[in-house]
Write a protein that holds these residues in place. Structure first.
Motif, mmCIF file in Angstrom:
data_model
loop_
_atom_site.group_PDB
_atom_site.id
_atom_site.type_symbol
_atom_site.label_atom_id
_atom_site.label_comp_id
_atom_site.label_asym_id
_atom_site.label_seq_id
_atom_site.Cartn_x
_atom_site.Cartn_y
_atom_site.Cartn_z
ATOM 1 N N LEU A 116 0.826 -1.201 0.000
ATOM 2 C CA LEU A 116 0.000 0.000 0.000
ATOM 3 C C LEU A 116 0.860 1.249 0.000
ATOM 4 O O LEU A 116 0.576 2.217 -0.729
ATOM 5 C CB LEU A 116 -0.919 -0.014 1.229
ATOM 6 C CG LEU A 116 -1.836 1.209 1.394
ATOM 7 C CD1 LEU A 116 -2.806 1.310 0.228
ATOM 8 C CD2 LEU A 116 -2.582 1.124 2.730
ATOM 9 N N TYR A 117 1.924 1.241 0.801
ATOM 10 C CA TYR A 117 2.836 2.389 0.854
ATOM 11 C C TYR A 117 3.484 2.632 -0.512
ATOM 12 O O TYR A 117 3.582 3.773 -0.976
ATOM 13 C CB TYR A 117 3.907 2.141 1.906
ATOM 14 C CG TYR A 117 4.789 3.335 2.200
ATOM 15 C CD1 TYR A 117 4.552 4.125 3.322
ATOM 16 C CD2 TYR A 117 5.849 3.682 1.367
ATOM 17 C CE1 TYR A 117 5.346 5.232 3.598
ATOM 18 C CE2 TYR A 117 6.638 4.785 1.627
ATOM 19 C CZ TYR A 117 6.389 5.542 2.749
ATOM 20 O OH TYR A 117 7.185 6.649 3.005
ATOM 21 N N ILE A 163 0.882 4.115 -2.999
ATOM 22 C CA ILE A 163 0.571 5.523 -2.761
ATOM 23 C C ILE A 163 1.755 6.414 -3.130
ATOM 24 O O ILE A 163 1.621 7.369 -3.898
ATOM 25 C CB ILE A 163 0.170 5.749 -1.295
ATOM 26 C CG1 ILE A 163 -1.148 5.031 -0.991
ATOM 27 C CG2 ILE A 163 0.032 7.242 -0.998
ATOM 28 C CD1 ILE A 163 -1.560 5.098 0.459
#
Length: 314
Positions: free
Chosen positions: A15-16, A19
């Motif tokens: 997810l990091y 993003i």
């Protein structure tokens, strides 16, 4: 069991990467488009106040159209003015020669409708300036982010690797591209939020890295709650900063005295940053005085520290 425990960490890392990587790609494209004027963007005809949609300074073309400093914007192209994001959207899709229509309230209370012809941005950068801009705002952030991904992917369960990833994400979030060259909509929201998150959490990551890597500092051994206190304070300031930014760009009427609250929040963040940097260097210099710390410093370069030591230290 080990792989099951690692799944949430890997998902969080994915997810990091999604993003931060999306932010960086959009920032890179926006930068190239803006620097080389590929979309023939228009010049900003005036500046709007931080707290209220009140014009603070006006370009000559806007003055001729009837805008004055002190005017309050009430509508833009027939749509009620709800924040800077609306102006960013209209300006982004406008082209030189288009007309932007404002509904304004003058300082004396009288309302007026102003039709403002838009002109292109006359500024042009030299080859050397373009080279410097591309290197500083594009190559450096991409290199740092790629290095951070490499460290985190090599040691996804190591807290130190995550701290390094956050620190290496900082250049891209801060210097990659301005809001002026950012696409409106979700991309503008991502630019605003990620910039603030990285800007506020990077000092906390620096402090934690100084206290925990490559071994726990005597400061952390004596006051283990200190790093959590600083993190909690910065996180609180981060929430306030995100709310303020939302008000400024999307709903100025949500909170009164936004500028005062923002000034206080910025002062608190500034002092917390000083604390983080100071404690980081105190912890680092203290560790350099011991031979074991020097040996671990060599391990830092090789990224060969114990993968779970930092988590256990917490």
């Amino acid at each position: 069991m080990k792989s099951a425990r690692s799944l949430p960490v890997h998902l969080l890392l994915l997810l990091y990467i999604l993003i931060s990587g999306t932010y960086q790609i959009v920032a890179a494209v926006s930068l190239v488009v803006g620097v080389f004027d590929l979309r023939h963007q228009v010049q900003t005809p005036f500046e709007v106040g931080y707290e209220h949609p009140t014009i603070t300074s006006v370009e000559e073309a806007a003055q001729r159209a009837g805008l004055r400093a002190g005017d309050t914007i009430e509508s833009l192209n027939g749509e009620p003015y709800w924040g800077r994001a609306l102006f960013q959207k209209v300006r982004w899709y406008a082209r030189p020669g288009d007309t932007m229509r404002f509904g304004v309230r003058h300082a004396d209370g009288k309302r007026a409708s102003v039709a403002l012809p838009l002109i292109g941005d006359p500024s042009r950068s030299t080859v050397y300036e373009l080279t410097f801009i591309i290197f500083l705002h594009l190559i450096v952030p991409l290199f740092c982010l790629g290095l951070g991904y490499w460290v985190a992917l090599a040691r996804p369960r190591d807290l130190n690797a995550w701290l390094i990833l956050i620190l290496l994400s900082f250049p891209g979030a801060v210097i990659a591209v301005s809001t002026y060259n950012t696409w409106p909509g979700i991309w503008l929201a991502l630019r605003l939020a990620w910039h603030i998150i990285s800007d506020v959490l990077a000092p906390a990551a620096l402090l934690w890295l100084g206290l925990l890597f490559p071994e726990r500092s005597r400061i952390d051994l004596r006051w283990p709650w200190l790093k959590w206190l600083v993190l909690a304070a910065l996180t609180s300031c981060l929430v306030v900063a995100l709310v303020i930014d939302y008000c400024v760009w999307y709903k100025p009427s949500l909170i009164s005295n936004v500028k005062t609250i923002n000034d206080i929040d910025n002062h608190v963040i500034g002092w917390l940053m000083v604390v983080c940097v100071t404690l980081y260097w105190i912890a680092i210099f203290a560790k350099l005085r011991t031979p074991s710390s020097k040996m671990h410093g060599v391990a830092c370069v090789c990224f060969a520290w114990p993968p779970l030591s930092a988590w256990e230290a917490c």
